[in-house]
Motif scaffolding. Structure first.
Motif, PDB file in Angstrom:
ATOM      1  N   PHE A   1       0.832  -1.200   0.000  1.00 44.05           N
ATOM      2  CA  PHE A   1       0.000   0.000   0.000  1.00 44.05           C
ATOM      3  C   PHE A   1       0.871   1.256   0.000  1.00 44.05           C
ATOM      4  O   PHE A   1       0.608   2.216  -0.739  1.00 44.05           O
ATOM      5  N   VAL A   2       1.915   1.251   0.809  1.00 42.27           N
ATOM      6  CA  VAL A   2       2.835   2.385   0.855  1.00 42.27           C
ATOM      7  C   VAL A   2       3.552   2.539  -0.486  1.00 42.27           C
ATOM      8  O   VAL A   2       3.655   3.653  -1.030  1.00 42.27           O
ATOM      9  N   ALA A   3       4.037   1.426  -1.039  1.00 37.25           N
ATOM     10  CA  ALA A   3       4.763   1.482  -2.305  1.00 37.25           C
ATOM     11  C   ALA A   3       3.869   1.974  -3.436  1.00 37.25           C
ATOM     12  O   ALA A   3       4.285   2.797  -4.273  1.00 37.25           O
ATOM     13  N   GLY A   4       2.622   1.491  -3.479  1.00 39.63           N
ATOM     14  CA  GLY A   4       1.694   1.936  -4.510  1.00 39.63           C
ATOM     15  C   GLY A   4       1.393   3.420  -4.381  1.00 39.63           C
ATOM     16  O   GLY A   4       1.346   4.143  -5.386  1.00 39.63           O
ATOM     17  N   SER A   5       1.199   3.897  -3.161  1.00 37.94           N
ATOM     18  CA  SER A   5       0.935   5.323  -2.936  1.00 37.94           C
ATOM     19  C   SER A   5       2.130   6.168  -3.347  1.00 37.94           C
ATOM     20  O   SER A   5       1.976   7.214  -3.996  1.00 37.94           O
ATOM     21  N   ALA A   6       3.331   5.742  -2.973  1.00 38.30           N
ATOM     22  CA  ALA A   6       4.540   6.496  -3.301  1.00 38.30           C
ATOM     23  C   ALA A   6       4.782   6.520  -4.812  1.00 38.30           C
ATOM     24  O   ALA A   6       5.122   7.571  -5.381  1.00 38.30           O
ATOM     25  N   LEU A   7       4.593   5.386  -5.468  1.00 40.58           N
ATOM     26  CA  LEU A   7       4.818   5.311  -6.912  1.00 40.58           C
ATOM     27  C   LEU A   7       3.822   6.190  -7.661  1.00 40.58           C
ATOM     28  O   LEU A   7       4.199   6.929  -8.589  1.00 40.58           O
ATOM     29  N   ALA A   8       2.554   6.145  -7.267  1.00 44.11           N
ATOM     30  CA  ALA A   8       1.533   6.968  -7.925  1.00 44.11           C
ATOM     31  C   ALA A   8       1.802   8.452  -7.699  1.00 44.11           C
ATOM     32  O   ALA A   8       1.731   9.265  -8.631  1.00 44.11           O
ATOM     33  N   ALA A   9       2.128   8.831  -6.461  1.00 42.10           N
ATOM     34  CA  ALA A   9       2.346  10.243  -6.142  1.00 42.10           C
ATOM     35  C   ALA A   9       3.580  10.783  -6.864  1.00 42.10           C
ATOM     36  O   ALA A   9       3.541  11.871  -7.460  1.00 42.10           O
ATOM     37  N   PHE A  10       4.683  10.037  -6.827  1.00 41.94           N
ATOM     38  CA  PHE A  10       5.902  10.512  -7.488  1.00 41.94           C
ATOM     39  C   PHE A  10       5.698  10.599  -8.999  1.00 41.94           C
ATOM     40  O   PHE A  10       6.145  11.568  -9.634  1.00 41.94           O
ATOM     41  N   SER A  11       5.025   9.620  -9.584  1.00 42.17           N
ATOM     42  CA  SER A  11       4.797   9.628 -11.030  1.00 42.17           C
ATOM     43  C   SER A  11       3.972  10.830 -11.447  1.00 42.17           C
ATOM     44  O   SER A  11       4.245  11.459 -12.477  1.00 42.17           O
ATOM     45  N   GLN A  12       2.963  11.164 -10.654  1.00 44.52           N
ATOM     46  CA  GLN A  12       2.137  12.334 -10.984  1.00 44.52           C
ATOM     47  C   GLN A  12       2.957  13.614 -10.927  1.00 44.52           C
ATOM     48  O   GLN A  12       2.829  14.491 -11.792  1.00 44.52           O
ATOM     49  N   GLY A  13       3.801  13.749  -9.908  1.00 48.36           N
ATOM     50  CA  GLY A  13       4.659  14.925  -9.820  1.00 48.36           C
ATOM     51  C   GLY A  13       5.675  14.975 -10.946  1.00 48.36           C
ATOM     52  O   GLY A  13       5.950  16.050 -11.500  1.00 48.36           O
ATOM     53  N   PHE A  14       6.232  13.832 -11.308  1.00 48.51           N
ATOM     54  CA  PHE A  14       7.187  13.776 -12.408  1.00 48.51           C
ATOM     55  C   PHE A  14       6.523  14.206 -13.709  1.00 48.51           C
ATOM     56  O   PHE A  14       7.106  14.972 -14.493  1.00 48.51           O
ATOM     57  N   MET A  15       5.290  13.736 -13.930  1.00 47.71           N
ATOM     58  CA  MET A  15       4.553  14.134 -15.136  1.00 47.71           C
ATOM     59  C   MET A  15       4.296  15.630 -15.151  1.00 47.71           C
ATOM     60  O   MET A  15       4.417  16.283 -16.193  1.00 47.71           O
TER      61      MET A  15
END
Length: 330
Positions: A118-132
């Motif tokens: 759950f933590v990894a999925g949240s971190a990956l989604a949040a970082f990807s959105q910021g990167f985009m």
């Protein structure tokens, strides 16, 4: 009317994406904060977002759907440039959704694994959105500096989501967890401020058109209210959070309101900078839009769908408002 349709859909898409960032932002933030607490508090934090998190993602579907159907030319350019981070974001959202349900069904020795997922999925989604977002602001420029800037915005958006998540907990949990959440929020607040400053500096530098929109007179005097209001919200939020670290307050919703205000002001500034372009200095709303006949047909669907989404969202938040209870799956 036909000339106004692209602007209507551009506004609807912007509102949908802002609603997604704010609403799904706080439950992504809860996921990022999960490693900081024990198992009992993990359950309390999950319970605080249980009724909301799945419906919050509806706004992402709406925003992406408008981009695909109403602006197919921009959709092609944006998705081609952001294919990898979009794929990583979707993997993160899927992982988070699976972990959310499996963590309570799993045996005790597997629960930690699903918490980490759950933590990894949240971190990956949040970082990807910021990167985009970072790549989008730079007009999809390539190179090392562009990548570093996008990564910085990715980290800062994670801080912004952690701020939303921590301030959400101030309204939804008891005194012990509330005090800790105030401390997390205060640290995340200044990470968010770094991201806001980075976007504010980079946006006028990448485009002469945007630079003149912000710094020409008398527009500069009028637009100065946006950064000043942002600074005021940062200071107010910091003072309220500092007091919440020491004692409970009668209005714990104020830091969350300040956090939402920061995202709204950032969205207003970004929208002003980009207008009327959907891709920086490359595609305007009219150049990217579908045929007027298609837009009129789509508008009928939006007029039906959007009020339903708003009504459902308001109803859910009204029913489940107040401090969260114990986590239960029935």
């Amino acid at each position: 009317m036909d000339q106004a349709l692209p602007l209507i859909f551009m506004g609807l898409m912007g509102v949908a994406m802002l609603a997604y960032v704010v609403l799904d932002g706080f439950d992504l933030g809860i996921g990022l904060l999960l490693p900081l607490v024990d198992d009992a508090d993990k359950d309390r934090m999950i319970a605080s977002i249980g009724p909301f998190w799945d419906a919050n993602e509806t706004w992402l579907v709406l925003g992406a759907g408008i981009l695909l159907i109403a602006f197919p030319h921009a959709h092609g350019v944006i998705l081609t440039a952001l294919y990898l981070p979009v794929a990583l974001m979707l993997i993160g959202l899927i992982l988070r959704g699976v972990a959310f349900d499996f963590r309570v069904k799993a045996h005790a020795d597997h629960k930690m694994l699903w918490n980490r997922a759950f933590v990894a999925g949240s971190a990956l989604a949040a970082f990807s959105q910021g990167f985009m977002l970072g790549k989008y602001i730079l007009g999809f420029a390539s190179g090392g500096w562009a990548g570093l800037f996008a990564a910085l915005i990715g980290v800062c958006l994670m801080a912004g989501y952690a701020l939303l998540g921590a301030t959400w907990l101030l309204m939804k949990t008891g005194p012990a967890l509330k005090q800790r959440a105030a401390g997390w929020a205060r640290r995340a607040l200044w990470g968010t401020a770094v991201g806001l400053a980075a976007v504010s500096i980079a946006t006028p530098l990448i485009s002469e058109r945007i630079f003149h929109k912000w710094f020409a007179m008398p527009e500069f005097i009028l637009l100065l209210q946006v950064p000043l209001a942002t600074a005021v919200l940062l200071l107010v939020a910091d003072r309220r959070l500092a007091r919440l670290c020491r004692q409970d307050l009668p209005r714990p919703w104020e830091p969350f309101a300040c956090a939402v205000g920061l995202f709204v002001l950032a969205a207003i500034g970004l929208a002003y900078s980009l207008y009327p372009f959907l891709v920086v200095d490359r595609l305007t709303a009219w150049q990217a839009a579908a045929a007027p006949e298609s837009l009129r047909f789509i508008l009928v669907g939006v007029v039906i769908t959007l009020p339903a989404i708003i009504a459902y969202t308001v109803y859910v938040y009204r029913v489940f408002w107040g401090e969260a209870g114990e986590l239960r799956y029935e």
